[in-house]
Design a protein around this motif. Structure first.
Motif, PDB file in Angstrom:
ATOM      1  N   LEU A  17       0.816  -1.212   0.000  1.00 37.08           N
ATOM      2  CA  LEU A  17       0.000   0.000   0.000  1.00 37.08           C
ATOM      3  C   LEU A  17       0.850   1.262   0.000  1.00 37.08           C
ATOM      4  O   LEU A  17       1.911   1.312   0.635  1.00 37.08           O
ATOM      5  CB  LEU A  17      -0.892   0.043   1.246  1.00 37.08           C
ATOM      6  CG  LEU A  17      -2.002  -1.002   1.334  1.00 37.08           C
ATOM      7  CD1 LEU A  17      -2.634  -0.982   2.724  1.00 37.08           C
ATOM      8  CD2 LEU A  17      -3.055  -0.762   0.264  1.00 37.08           C
ATOM      9  N   ASP A  21      -3.050   5.434   0.598  1.00 39.87           N
ATOM     10  CA  ASP A  21      -4.096   4.407   0.704  1.00 39.87           C
ATOM     11  C   ASP A  21      -4.158   3.804   2.109  1.00 39.87           C
ATOM     12  O   ASP A  21      -5.241   3.444   2.585  1.00 39.87           O
ATOM     13  CB  ASP A  21      -3.907   3.329  -0.358  1.00 39.87           C
ATOM     14  CG  ASP A  21      -4.336   3.805  -1.741  1.00 39.87           C
ATOM     15  OD1 ASP A  21      -5.046   4.829  -1.836  1.00 39.87           O
ATOM     16  OD2 ASP A  21      -3.970   3.152  -2.741  1.00 39.87           O
ATOM     17  N   THR A  70       0.314   1.816  -4.702  1.00 39.24           N
ATOM     18  CA  THR A  70      -0.305   0.578  -4.238  1.00 39.24           C
ATOM     19  C   THR A  70      -0.192  -0.488  -5.321  1.00 39.24           C
ATOM     20  O   THR A  70      -0.433  -0.229  -6.495  1.00 39.24           O
ATOM     21  CB  THR A  70      -1.782   0.831  -3.867  1.00 39.24           C
ATOM     22  OG1 THR A  70      -1.799   1.676  -2.708  1.00 39.24           O
ATOM     23  CG2 THR A  70      -2.524  -0.451  -3.562  1.00 39.24           C
TER      24      THR A  70
END
Length: 192
Positions: A17, A21, A70
């Motif tokens: 990630l 995020d 991500t």
């Protein structure tokens, strides 16, 4: 032809990630909790549900630390099951890849615009081992695996990644299952 025996590690589906995020999923300033240290990072305590056009997969591992973008790494079987046309790519090569929905256990979710890949099989070589094999960064080599379980095979198109203290091959679960790798497996890298 040069050869070198290296440990083989099989990597199950997982997510890397971005900090942006992480915060959308878990809250402002959130830092992932370390469950287990691994080479180059850690497995986080937190888990995600990934949802594609066909179905969802629950309790998918997150690997830390945070990355620039991500990335969702799947086996080809996972991608088909989810209904995602994920291309085979090296880590970080996300241009033109499909996105997916990520949902945390708290109910927060993120729809990624890109990031789903089937990771290209690769071998991390120390500089010393790369010199022994006479290979360069991003070169293709072969990998022979014979665990004695009547599933011996040779994988082609294994990408060389030079750097780091330990030499190790990374396969996904489809590849590991095809070769019956089990928990402790050694393969032979073959450079022409």
């Amino acid at each position: 032809m040069a050869t070198l025996d290296v440990n083989v590690e099989v990597s199950a589906r997982h997510v890397h990630l971005s900090q942006e995020d992480i915060e959308k999923l878990f809250g402002a300033g959130y830092e992932l909790k370390v469950k287990k240290e691994i080479a180059g990072g850690f497995v986080a305590e937190e888990r995600l549900t990934i949802t594609g056009p066909k179905r969802s997969m629950e309790r998918v591992a997150i690997l830390g630390p945070a990355r620039k973008g991500t990335q969702i790494e799947l086996a080809a079987t996972d991608a088909r099951s989810l209904g995602v046309d994920a291309p085979i790519r090296l880590s970080g090569d996300l241009a033109g890849t499909p996105g997916i929905k990520l949902t945390a256990e708290n109910g927060n979710s993120v729809e990624t615009e890109a990031g789903c890949i089937v990771a290209q099989r690769h071998v991390h070589l120390s500089e010393e081992d790369a010199a022994k094999l006479g290979v360069e960064q991003n070169q293709n080599v072969d990998l022979k695996i014979d665990t004695g379980k009547k599933r011996a095979l040779v994988f082609g198109d294994v990408i060389v990644r030079i750097g780091g203290p330990v030499s190790v091959v990374h396969l996904d679960t489809d590849e590991g299952n095809a070769a019956c790798t089990g928990r402790a497996c050694v393969g032979t890298v073959i450079a022409e």
